[in-house]
Every structure is written in structure tokens, then in C-alpha cells.
Design a protein around this motif. Structure first.
Motif, PDB file in Angstrom:
ATOM      1  N   LEU A   1     -19.047  29.995  38.384  1.00 35.43           N
ATOM      2  CA  LEU A   1     -18.121  29.298  37.491  1.00 35.43           C
ATOM      3  C   LEU A   1     -17.357  28.179  38.191  1.00 35.43           C
ATOM      4  O   LEU A   1     -16.775  27.307  37.539  1.00 35.43           O
ATOM      5  N   ALA A   2     -17.359  28.192  39.520  1.00 29.23           N
ATOM      6  CA  ALA A   2     -16.701  27.112  40.261  1.00 29.23           C
ATOM      7  C   ALA A   2     -17.406  25.774  40.041  1.00 29.23           C
ATOM      8  O   ALA A   2     -16.802  24.714  40.256  1.00 29.23           O
ATOM      9  N   ASP A   3     -18.670  25.802  39.573  1.00 29.88           N
ATOM     10  CA  ASP A   3     -19.461  24.575  39.440  1.00 29.88           C
ATOM     11  C   ASP A   3     -19.677  24.124  37.995  1.00 29.88           C
ATOM     12  O   ASP A   3     -20.473  23.212  37.746  1.00 29.88           O
ATOM     13  N   VAL A   4     -19.012  24.774  37.018  1.00 24.06           N
ATOM     14  CA  VAL A   4     -19.182  24.350  35.625  1.00 24.06           C
ATOM     15  C   VAL A   4     -17.959  23.567  35.167  1.00 24.06           C
ATOM     16  O   VAL A   4     -16.871  23.689  35.735  1.00 24.06           O
ATOM     17  N   ASP A   5     -18.149  22.761  34.132  1.00 25.41           N
ATOM     18  CA  ASP A   5     -17.079  21.910  33.623  1.00 25.41           C
ATOM     19  C   ASP A   5     -16.386  22.591  32.444  1.00 25.41           C
ATOM     20  O   ASP A   5     -16.940  22.666  31.351  1.00 25.41           O
ATOM     21  N   VAL A   6     -15.189  23.094  32.681  1.00 21.45           N
ATOM     22  CA  VAL A   6     -14.418  23.745  31.610  1.00 21.45           C
ATOM     23  C   VAL A   6     -13.083  23.032  31.414  1.00 21.45           C
ATOM     24  O   VAL A   6     -12.126  23.613  30.918  1.00 21.45           O
ATOM     25  N   MET A   7     -13.040  21.776  31.811  1.00 24.40           N
ATOM     26  CA  MET A   7     -11.820  20.989  31.706  1.00 24.40           C
ATOM     27  C   MET A   7     -11.307  20.978  30.270  1.00 24.40           C
ATOM     28  O   MET A   7     -12.058  20.739  29.322  1.00 24.40           O
ATOM     29  N   GLY A   8     -10.031  21.271  30.079  1.00 23.03           N
ATOM     30  CA  GLY A   8      -9.422  21.243  28.757  1.00 23.03           C
ATOM     31  C   GLY A   8      -9.606  22.512  27.952  1.00 23.03           C
ATOM     32  O   GLY A   8      -9.102  22.612  26.830  1.00 23.03           O
ATOM     33  N   LYS A   9     -10.324  23.494  28.498  1.00 23.34           N
ATOM     34  CA  LYS A   9     -10.545  24.756  27.794  1.00 23.34           C
ATOM     35  C   LYS A   9      -9.495  25.782  28.223  1.00 23.34           C
ATOM     36  O   LYS A   9      -9.128  25.861  29.391  1.00 23.34           O
ATOM     37  N   GLU A  10      -9.008  26.537  27.267  1.00 26.14           N
ATOM     38  CA  GLU A  10      -8.065  27.617  27.561  1.00 26.14           C
ATOM     39  C   GLU A  10      -8.867  28.918  27.695  1.00 26.14           C
ATOM     40  O   GLU A  10      -9.500  29.361  26.733  1.00 26.14           O
ATOM     41  N   LEU A  11      -8.849  29.515  28.889  1.00 26.71           N
ATOM     42  CA  LEU A  11      -9.689  30.672  29.177  1.00 26.71           C
ATOM     43  C   LEU A  11      -8.846  31.867  29.600  1.00 26.71           C
ATOM     44  O   LEU A  11      -7.979  31.742  30.469  1.00 26.71           O
ATOM     45  N   LEU A  12      -9.124  33.007  28.995  1.00 26.08           N
ATOM     46  CA  LEU A  12      -8.503  34.262  29.398  1.00 26.08           C
ATOM     47  C   LEU A  12      -9.607  35.284  29.614  1.00 26.08           C
ATOM     48  O   LEU A  12     -10.350  35.612  28.687  1.00 26.08           O
ATOM     49  N   PHE A  13      -9.752  35.774  30.851  1.00 25.49           N
ATOM     50  CA  PHE A  13     -10.769  36.758  31.192  1.00 25.49           C
ATOM     51  C   PHE A  13     -10.139  38.152  31.205  1.00 25.49           C
ATOM     52  O   PHE A  13      -9.115  38.366  31.857  1.00 25.49           O
ATOM     53  N   VAL A  14     -10.768  39.073  30.485  1.00 25.24           N
ATOM     54  CA  VAL A  14     -10.257  40.446  30.427  1.00 25.24           C
ATOM     55  C   VAL A  14     -11.375  41.413  30.804  1.00 25.24           C
ATOM     56  O   VAL A  14     -12.544  41.199  30.462  1.00 25.24           O
ATOM     57  N   PRO A  15     -11.050  42.477  31.545  1.00 24.06           N
ATOM     58  CA  PRO A  15     -12.077  43.462  31.908  1.00 24.06           C
ATOM     59  C   PRO A  15     -12.470  44.295  30.692  1.00 24.06           C
ATOM     60  O   PRO A  15     -11.608  44.822  29.986  1.00 24.06           O
ATOM     61  N   ALA A  16     -13.752  44.382  30.433  1.00 18.35           N
ATOM     62  CA  ALA A  16     -14.225  45.156  29.285  1.00 18.35           C
ATOM     63  C   ALA A  16     -14.207  46.655  29.554  1.00 18.35           C
ATOM     64  O   ALA A  16     -14.264  47.462  28.634  1.00 18.35           O
ATOM     65  N   ARG A  17     -14.132  47.033  30.852  1.00 14.68           N
ATOM     66  CA  ARG A  17     -14.186  48.435  31.247  1.00 14.68           C
ATOM     67  C   ARG A  17     -13.189  48.705  32.361  1.00 14.68           C
ATOM     68  O   ARG A  17     -12.660  47.782  32.972  1.00 14.68           O
ATOM     69  N   GLY A  18     -12.996  49.959  32.653  1.00 14.62           N
ATOM     70  CA  GLY A  18     -12.236  50.337  33.830  1.00 14.62           C
ATOM     71  C   GLY A  18     -13.104  50.202  35.070  1.00 14.62           C
ATOM     72  O   GLY A  18     -14.237  49.738  35.011  1.00 14.62           O
ATOM     73  N   GLY A  19     -12.583  50.634  36.215  1.00 18.63           N
ATOM     74  CA  GLY A  19     -13.301  50.488  37.473  1.00 18.63           C
ATOM     75  C   GLY A  19     -14.412  51.502  37.638  1.00 18.63           C
ATOM     76  O   GLY A  19     -14.264  52.662  37.293  1.00 18.63           O
ATOM     77  N   VAL A  20     -15.562  51.045  38.181  1.00 19.05           N
ATOM     78  CA  VAL A  20     -16.709  51.918  38.451  1.00 19.05           C
ATOM     79  C   VAL A  20     -17.077  51.799  39.921  1.00 19.05           C
ATOM     80  O   VAL A  20     -17.201  50.692  40.446  1.00 19.05           O
ATOM     81  N   GLY A  21     -17.283  52.919  40.595  1.00 18.02           N
ATOM     82  CA  GLY A  21     -17.738  52.901  41.978  1.00 18.02           C
ATOM     83  C   GLY A  21     -16.639  52.534  42.962  1.00 18.02           C
ATOM     84  O   GLY A  21     -15.473  52.401  42.605  1.00 18.02           O
ATOM     85  N   VAL A  22     -17.027  52.365  44.212  1.00 14.87           N
ATOM     86  CA  VAL A  22     -16.055  52.153  45.274  1.00 14.87           C
ATOM     87  C   VAL A  22     -15.997  50.703  45.762  1.00 14.87           C
ATOM     88  O   VAL A  22     -15.081  50.324  46.484  1.00 14.87           O
ATOM     89  N   LYS A  23     -16.968  49.869  45.403  1.00 11.73           N
ATOM     90  CA  LYS A  23     -16.981  48.479  45.851  1.00 11.73           C
ATOM     91  C   LYS A  23     -16.063  47.655  44.949  1.00 11.73           C
ATOM     92  O   LYS A  23     -16.411  47.300  43.825  1.00 11.73           O
ATOM     93  N   VAL A  24     -14.885  47.337  45.469  1.00  9.93           N
ATOM     94  CA  VAL A  24     -13.857  46.683  44.662  1.00  9.93           C
ATOM     95  C   VAL A  24     -14.313  45.336  44.129  1.00  9.93           C
ATOM     96  O   VAL A  24     -14.023  44.965  42.987  1.00  9.93           O
ATOM     97  N   SER A  25     -15.053  44.575  44.940  1.00  8.50           N
ATOM     98  CA  SER A  25     -15.468  43.225  44.534  1.00  8.50           C
ATOM     99  C   SER A  25     -16.383  43.218  43.328  1.00  8.50           C
ATOM    100  O   SER A  25     -16.501  42.194  42.639  1.00  8.50           O
ATOM    101  N   ASP A  26     -17.056  44.350  43.041  1.00 14.51           N
ATOM    102  CA  ASP A  26     -17.968  44.422  41.903  1.00 14.51           C
ATOM    103  C   ASP A  26     -17.331  45.056  40.679  1.00 14.51           C
ATOM    104  O   ASP A  26     -18.012  45.284  39.670  1.00 14.51           O
ATOM    105  N   GLN A  27     -16.049  45.365  40.735  1.00 15.85           N
ATOM    106  CA  GLN A  27     -15.375  45.972  39.592  1.00 15.85           C
ATOM    107  C   GLN A  27     -14.872  44.896  38.646  1.00 15.85           C
ATOM    108  O   GLN A  27     -14.573  43.771  39.048  1.00 15.85           O
ATOM    109  N   ALA A  28     -14.785  45.251  37.361  1.00 13.77           N
ATOM    110  CA  ALA A  28     -14.460  44.271  36.324  1.00 13.77           C
ATOM    111  C   ALA A  28     -13.128  43.569  36.583  1.00 13.77           C
ATOM    112  O   ALA A  28     -13.001  42.360  36.355  1.00 13.77           O
TER     113      ALA A  28
END
Length: 342
Positions: free
Chosen positions: A160-187
Motif C-alpha cells: 500500500l506504500a506504492d498506491v495512490d490514495v491521495m484525497g481518500k479517507e481511509l479507516l482500517f479495522v481488524p475483522a478478527r481478533g488475534g491468531v497465533g503468536v506472530k504479532v506482525s501477521d495479526q489483524a
């Protein structure tokens, strides 16, 4: 375009062969840059002599540069590679395969990236980039995007660092709780990364993915959790991965009884805490907080992403339950295996 390509194949087949070879070299450099000639030749199963000739030509065209650490694409090379993607899909027949996969799975759209992420893990990054481009295409002025966890979604966040979303209002929300132990792969972590890379905002869902029924009832009374669940329900776009059943069960530290149930039910695929057999029948469901499978049809856009030959059965099993409007982003390895199973 198709007619022109057919005529070119008949009249000047060498031209298209050269074009495919140089496109493959450029794409492989993008995947692995900075990369040396020897490593690249080995990856492409090409002699160093032939590769040397090709990369010298690409350098003279200002498409790549040589550095001490290895070769990398120039800005012109990146732009050319992006512009050639649809043309190369026509030449290689991937566009036709996309139509066939859509027909087999009964979904709206399939996007296939060349390669097999089981054989080359960097192909997962290409799936992430393709997902990011789809998201860019679907965005309105204001957007709530619900996202699950997993390594493929983590690749989307990076892209997503390379796409053009200029002027867009974005809110990202986790669809699930945490799974597994690898924090970087959790929602939660992925939503934070997506927001940072796309210049948006995010929310956190402070719950584990799998909970007991008693704890679930208690947590659902918490105002902060209710707020995030309300945002999930209001999402415009859902982006999610598809897992292999037994691997997902292991990530959840599923007990012996649950594992036996999955084995007895011949589970092959998993999504949103639901486990499916090859016929798409739900053979097990874990008690979770977050987006539920039966809620998916209410969302405007659903993007599912998974790749690799080994994921084919999981994709097929889940798609028997997926909304018909689903956009699948996958790779050639999974797509060809999906068609074999037909």
C-alpha cells in the motif's frame, strides 16, 4: 489486442519470445533486487552468458542499473513493467485462465499473478501488490476497510506504500481478533501497517480470535469492543486470506478433540474461523469475535487473497461458501491446480 497477438505469433514469433524473456528478467529483478547475475541466472534457469547479453541491453535502454550490491530497476523500468502486465497476461494466456477460474469457482473476478508462491516465496509480494491495486480501484471518498490477519495480508500492507490514495479517507479495522503468536501477521498489526503506509487511520480489536462462549458474552458487553464491531459491520470493503485447515488449527493451538474433528471431517480450508471440506461443507467452527462468514454478502466489496499450489483445495472449499461478488487474487500455481481439480 488478442487478434494482433495471434498475428504477431504467426509472423514474428521471435519478437514475442524476446519480449516474454525480457519481461521475465525485469520482473525477477523487481522481486529480488538488488540481485547479482549469477543468482538471477540460477533463478531463471538461464546461462550467465545469455543473461549477461540481455541485462546489458536492458541497461542500455535505461531500464535497469548495476550497483555493487546487484542489479535493480530504474523508474523507467518499473513503469514499463507495470504497463506491460496486461499485455503479458494476454501473451501467456493468463487472462483466459482468469476467466476459467471465475467460471469454476462461480465468483465475479479473478486476478492471477505469474508464478507459484510455494516455489518462490517472493510471489506472495506480487499477490500483495495486486491486492493493493484492486483496493485502490475500489475506493470511494470515505472508506472503512475490514482486514483479517495472515502473511498475505501483511504483504498487502507493505504494497500500500506504492498506491495512490491521495484525497481518500481511509479507516482500517481488524475483522478478527488475534491468531497465533506472530504479532506482525495479526489483524491489529496489519491494520496499523496499512494505515501508516496509506496515510489512513486504524482501530484495534483487543480480543483473541478464539474465546469460550462465556468469555465471548462478557467481551461483547465492552463499549470499546462494541465500537470496533460496529465499524466492522459498516465496512465498505473486506480483505481476507484463506488458510489451509490443519495449518490454521495449529496456529490456533487447537486441542486434540478439535484436531480429531477436523481430520474426521477431512477439512482442507479455513476462513473466519470456519473449517471446510472439499465439498465446501462446514465441518467445524470456532467461537470467535469479529466478522462471521454469513455476514459477508452484506458488504459492497470482498477481496480474498491466497496463493501457491498447496492452497488450491483450501480456495476451492472456501469459495463454495463465498459471496458471488468475491474478487480472488491468487497466483498461477494455485490457479492451475484449481482447474486441474475440476
Amino acid at each position: 489486442m488478442q487478434n494482433l497477438l495471434k498475428l504477431q505469433k504467426q509472423l514474428v514469433p521471435d519478437l514475442l519470445n524476446d519480449m516474454e524473456r525480457r519481461y521475465t528478467i525485469l520482473r525477477s529483478i523487481r522481486l529480488t533486487e538488488p540481485v547479482g547475475r549469477r543468482s538471477l541466472a540460477s533463478m531463471l534457469d538461464m546461462t550467465e552468458r545469455v543473461l549477461r547479453s540481455e541485462v546489458e541491453l536492458l541497461k542500455s535502454l535505461h531500464l535497469i542499473n548495476f550497483q555493487k550490491a546487484g542489479m535493480h530497476l530504474t523508474t523507467n523500468g518499473r513503469q514499463l513493467l507495470t504497463g506491460l502486465e496486461d499485455v503479458m497476461k494476454d501473451i501467456s494466456g493468463i487472462h483466459e485462465i482468469e476467466k476459467q477460474v471465475c467460471s469454476v469457482l462461480g465468483i465475479a473476478e479473478t486476478i492471477i499473478v505469474p508464478g507459484d508462491s510455494d516455489k518462490l516465496s517472493l510471489i506472495k509480494n506480487e499477490i500483495g501488490k495486486a491486492c493493493a491495486r484492486q483496493l485502490e480501484r475500489l475506493l470511494d471518498e470515505k472508506n472503512i476497510i475490514a482486514v483479517t490477519g495472515g502473511s498475505t495480508m501483511a504483504s498487502v500492507a507493505e504494497a500500500l506504500a506504492d498506491v495512490d490514495v491521495m484525497g481518500k479517507e481511509l479507516l482500517f479495522v481488524p475483522a478478527r481478533g488475534g491468531v497465533g503468536v506472530k504479532v506482525s501477521d495479526q489483524a491489529n498489526s496489519i491494520c496499523a501497517a496499512m494505515a501508516e503506509n496509506a496515510g489512513g487511520n486504524h482501530r484495534i480489536l483487543y480480543v483473541p480470535d478464539e474465546v469460550s462462549d462465556v468469555l465471548r458474552s462478557t467481551l461483547l458487553q465492552e463499549p470499546s469492543i462494541q465500537e470496533v464491531l460496529s465499524l466492522i459491520e459498516s465496512a465498505d470493503i473486506v480483505m481476507h486470506g484463506i488458510g489451509e485447515a490443519m495449518k490454521m488449527a495449529e496456529r490456533r493451538n487447537t486441542g486434540e478433540e478439535g484436531m480429531n474433528k477436523l481430520k474426521k471431517g477431512h477439512a482442507v480450508g479455513e476462513a473466519f474461523g470456519y473449517y471446510f471440506n472439499c465439498e465446501g461443507k462446514v465441518v467445524h467452527k470456532v467461537s470467535t469475535i469479529g466478522l462471521q462468514l454469513e455476514e459477508l454478502p452484506q458488504f459492497k466489496h470482498v477481496i480474498a487473497a491466497a496463493g501457491g499450489n498447496s492452497k488450491a483445495k483450501a480456495i476451492r472449499s472456501y469459495m463454495k461458501n463465498a459471496p458471488k461478488s468475491t474478487i480472488l487474487v491468487t497466483d498461477e500455481g494455485a490457479a492451475m491446480e484449481i482447474l486441474k481439480g475440476e
